[in-house]
Design an enzyme around this catalytic site. Sequence first.
Site, mmCIF file in Angstrom:
data_model
loop_
_atom_site.group_PDB
_atom_site.id
_atom_site.type_symbol
_atom_site.label_atom_id
_atom_site.label_comp_id
_atom_site.label_asym_id
_atom_site.label_seq_id
_atom_site.Cartn_x
_atom_site.Cartn_y
_atom_site.Cartn_z
ATOM 1 N N PHE A 1 0.735 -1.662 0.191
ATOM 2 C CA PHE A 1 -0.012 0.466 0.339
ATOM 3 C C PHE A 1 0.987 1.494 -0.385
ATOM 4 O O PHE A 1 1.748 1.246 1.139
ATOM 5 C CB PHE A 1 -0.878 0.221 1.331
ATOM 6 C CG PHE A 1 -2.014 1.044 1.585
ATOM 7 C CD1 PHE A 1 -2.902 1.329 0.668
ATOM 8 C CD2 PHE A 1 -1.616 2.089 1.801
ATOM 9 C CE1 PHE A 1 -3.852 2.149 1.079
ATOM 10 C CE2 PHE A 1 -2.385 3.992 1.665
ATOM 11 C CZ PHE A 1 -3.356 3.124 0.906
ATOM 12 N N ASP B 1 8.840 2.630 1.828
ATOM 13 C CA ASP B 1 7.305 4.065 1.890
ATOM 14 C C ASP B 1 7.638 3.268 3.907
ATOM 15 O O ASP B 1 6.937 2.044 4.296
ATOM 16 C CB ASP B 1 6.867 2.989 1.122
ATOM 17 C CG ASP B 1 5.383 3.981 2.259
ATOM 18 O OD1 ASP B 1 5.419 4.210 3.202
ATOM 19 O OD2 ASP B 1 4.406 3.595 0.729
ATOM 20 N N THR C 1 2.297 24.010 -4.661
ATOM 21 C CA THR C 1 2.166 25.475 -3.737
ATOM 22 C C THR C 1 3.034 25.386 -2.711
ATOM 23 O O THR C 1 3.678 26.502 -2.483
ATOM 24 C CB THR C 1 0.418 25.793 -3.846
ATOM 25 O OG1 THR C 1 -0.008 25.474 -5.163
ATOM 26 C CG2 THR C 1 0.015 26.764 -2.959
#
Lengths: 522, 522
Positions: free
Chosen positions: B210, B346, B401
């Site tokens: 996952f 991960d 951003t």
Amino acid sequence: MALSRLNTFTTKSSLFRQLPQNAKCLSNLILGEPSGPSVKTPIPGPKSKEMISELNTIQFANTVIYFTDYNKSIGNYIVDVDGNVLLDVYTQISSLPLGYNHPDLLKVLQDPDNQRTFINRPSLGLFPGQGWPQKLTSSLLSVAPKGHSQVTTMACGSCSNENAFKAAFMWYRNKQRGGAPITEEENTSCMMNVAPGSTPFTIMSFKGGFHGRTIGVLSTTHSKAIHKLDIPALDWPIASFPRYKYPLEEFAEENKAEDRKCLAEVEEEFERFNKSGRYVAGVVIEPVQAEGGDNHASPEFFQELQRITKKVPVFWFCSKNCNCRFNSVPFFLKKKKQNGAALIIDEVQTGGGATGKYWCHEHFHLPEPADFVTFSKKMLTGGYYSLPEFRPQQGYRIFNTWMGEPSKVLLLDKVIEVIKRDNLLSIVQASGKKLMDGLMDMSKRYPQHVKNVRGIGTFCAFDSSSAEKRDEIVAKLKEKGIQSGGCGDLSLRIRPALVFQPYHADIFLEKFEKVLKKIKTV
Amino acid sequence: MALSRLNTFTTKSSLFRQLPQNAKCLSNLILGEPSGPSVKTPIPGPKSKEMISELNTIQFANTVIYFTDYNKSIGNYIVDVDGNVLLDVYTQISSLPLGYNHPDLLKVLQDPDNQRTFINRPSLGLFPGQGWPQKLTSSLLSVAPKGHSQVTTMACGSCSNENAFKAAFMWYRNKQRGGAPITEEENTSCMMNVAPGSTPFTIMSFKGGFHGRTIGVLSTTHSKAIHKLDIPALDWPIASFPRYKYPLEEFAEENKAEDRKCLAEVEEEFERFNKSGRYVAGVVIEPVQAEGGDNHASPEFFQELQRITKKVPVFWFCSKNCNCRFNSVPFFLKKKKQNGAALIIDEVQTGGGATGKYWCHEHFHLPEPADFVTFSKKMLTGGYYSLPEFRPQQGYRIFNTWMGEPSKVLLLDKVIEVIKRDNLLSIVQASGKKLMDGLMDMSKRYPQHVKNVRGIGTFCAFDSSSAEKRDEIVAKLKEKGIQSGGCGDLSLRIRPALVFQPYHADIFLEKFEKVLKKIKTV
């Protein structure tokens, strides 16, 4: 400075405070805001330069413009670590609704009950906190685009668009299933990324569009090569976005033809992809293509686009036992026709008030509500509004650990309260008019440097003659104490906060003209 | 309760506070934490049910377990709006490092200077604030995996992995370019999602893994069908992750063979994809597959996986003027061999201390640092560590951003200070031992319900006999005041905060045994 404009906007709203008797500058209407920019050093100054070097030992830092003193920045003014004070018409890439250190937002943080919201971040899909539905209602739903009652929160703009795409894919596949249950084959095949569980569906996007940088939405982003280079992309349909000639009134016919050309492309792409079985489940578009160069399109273009997405005929072979690409079990043909793809309006940059309405697409008077309206930036939280038919049918399909964050909605709640209380949308309209009038004037007096002026509210831009000239103008504006930003190939975009008032526009225009006088023609 | 264990962990650390004289429960070591769970109503209770209905009018809310009173929740205890007090060993899907309302985190919020950090969210790639490099150094870099000096912040786990993938693709293409400049054709083609600018590169992932839910990382996620169904996916290589037989000491040979089988698959997938020109730029893997069912693999498996990623030979035809798929200009063949794909570990769920080390992969003693280590959840900010060779070569390539958020790093800084001050990693190790001993004991006494016990630190799990039995155990634990969570097909995962002490483990085990006694065998 600009004192003559003062009365127009002097209301009872608390934005406009009584000035202290000893105030040196009468144009200072936000308590503590300086009277104007002041630049002491080259930018970046020596302290910023040192910090950029430090940061560069930890990560790539060559994009940093300067280090900012966020304790001293106030209202429309950003203050750097070298003490330079700049009027900020870029506002963190258009993401600050009320400028810096707005007193009402500080008060939110000072409330002990609120403080807990910032340290107990829930998994909102499992354990939302008391009052969460009310908070969504008083904030996001109170400013929802007409016809929208459903909202889903996310962390950022990319994630908002990614999840809108996912919801569109699910909706489309559900239509295609026509009520048939999910098959075991679908469940097992999707785990290995293959059909029928993984669909060949696509999202149509537009040249010049920007919808984010994660790999799914990056495939719908077409603003600058450097964003996309070397990254694998999904081969999805891409249509042309109108590129108008200015002034609009002079080129009305050409621009209408441009609309028709682009819409015809949309229809062609629909046909091409749907015929090949790579069904177009959605169309994503910005009301104004911001990152791509502030490209505007007419209300008529958007109205017609919505009509196309709603009417587009889709033929597919589908039943529980058909031989379509989704199912290889016994032959049983059933030809179905269903209409429509989802229209996803990306208001990440345009939303939140800068166009004088909460949502830019409200200017277009669409015949029906958009299927999705995505947001982030000035809304502080990411997320999307969607029509009820796009609700997931099962749990954990539109889901992640956090699903946004209550502390952002808490701040947004206050932002919306301030927008309403202080009539900030009216101020945006007035400041926008002043900006546009000034820019139009400049475009007449400095036509070699200021072309194609366009804008809605304070969401304004113009083109320069080249990327180099544009960059030169941005740099020289900074020397004069104005923080602006580029977009597209040769545009300069103006993105002030909602507390940017007409007299701030005067300051900008005054500095801008000084810059224009110094820019050499070619 | 569990008082005999107390002395082992009574240190001078401030976590262990003097109890008030009138304290009714001596096991309460975190000020204000209740002595144990207390359940007054069915869960969800009437108030929660009402709120779920309310929320369901706004968005799909059927996944909500109950509404939470985050003002009353404290330490390891989550309190719902109906007044039920549950010992939380799930902690918002493993994302709360210090439990609820930790006093040191509240203090961060009470500091007026800090408050400004929460309302002035910068665009970190352009305008970072004063002290930002120092904050990254004192927080993220102070606990960096050995050999790592570079860190990039992001908003969430999906975004962290998406950007690690992107950085891996850029690095791989740069190697392939061999110093040649980016061509005009690359720049124009990538804007339309086609070669040579858009690459055919891939990321290898593992069955059961996952890595998030945005479309790029979702293509590397293979834990549950409902996460992936109907969403288009990239056809990237997928190898098997070891599935061990337990107890490990009994099946040592079989499990070694399982490692070899899976590693052989990795090599086969490398060869298959690299030969077809769909080069594998990176391999993404969790140290423990969490969402997919708490699947563990041996240190040797990870060591060998790293060796493979480093040695994998890649032949390509590439030069400025070759005829490879990236370049169609005149024929000039140059066969190159270069080694290696990026190893992306991960640690979104495993990182942050729950395994008794900051990073789970530190238990594996890899020969070299991993190329990327991604994080989120307990680290409060998303992001990744990466080796210097993975720095982007140009600006705006790894960019968005916000690029994460200083307020999260501010809180993380305090979390890390508390972890160090209170020796929380030692406490995790001790509590983990207690949990594992208890679970092993249960697996002997209730073998029909508790199988394949496995864990590192407090990051523990076991399998039940079926998904239904697992769900029944989770539900009955809740009735007894324990909030746990499922994972994979039939596993129950335990994910307490780092302030979970051995006596909390005793409480869990006591309630767990009560539940086991009541569960019927098939």
